[in-house]
Motif scaffolding. Sequence first.
Motif: not given
Length: 279
Positions: A268-277
């Motif tokens: 039920g929660r929106k998750v942040s997705v990013e490239m691992d730098r």
Amino acid sequence: PPQRLLSSRARKRLRAQAADVVLPEAWDVPNDGTHDPLVVFVSNLKYDVTREELVAHLNNRGATVANAVLFRARHSERLGEGAGATGHGLIKFADQASVDHAMATMHGTNFLGRKLLLRQDTERKSVRTKAVLHNLPLDVEWQDVRAELLLAGAVGLTRVDIMYDAGRPTGRATLRFDREEDCEYAQQLCARSTLFGRRLKLKIYGQQLVLKKLPRETTRQDIIEAFEHFGTVDWAWCSGSSGFVRFHSDEAARAALRTQKTSTVLHGRKVSVEMDRFG
């Protein structure tokens, strides 16, 4: 011990050769990924075009050019016909009005029999592509790597970092590009050219994503099930509100990033997705 191929004389010669590639001192791009809004990338030029011809072409059509540099693939004779090796360079305009005029009226137009291609930094993607360059001589510095790649024809390179282990060079460097296309083109150049007198291998880093704002009850299996339809998941981990997911291929990671960046929901929660730098 591994052979050190760059003498001080060779290093000076390399950087001197790159003088026409690296931006002039007054508008040089630092090694931190920042950009000058008045600088535009130009590509698809004929190999025999001169800087004066390009500047005159732009000035005569209403854009005021402050400076320009042209560079070509130094090893283009090894790429063969049709391999995509075209002349390119950088233009600095006098003001924003000239940049806007050039982009609106000259991009895609004919210049000496070829379509003139212009690209601003503002058009680049906010998600940068990271790659690791392998098999470097142990005594190279980031300036040497940047100069050699620019001389070979690479574009869009925003940062170079030499990799060390316990204070000793490893023969590797991380490279950052603002566009996937630029990184992939540099990968092709490394595969087909000899740099620093040897073959280098550029591996694009795109396999691991960082997950943030995870619900506390998220499990490793939750992450695998949320991402496995993009491709094989090699590894997943979570702790608290953060986690990682690593794919078997770069393509799967990039597909997941494009699709899931704003649409991943777990418990039920929106998750942040990013490239691992940094991984």
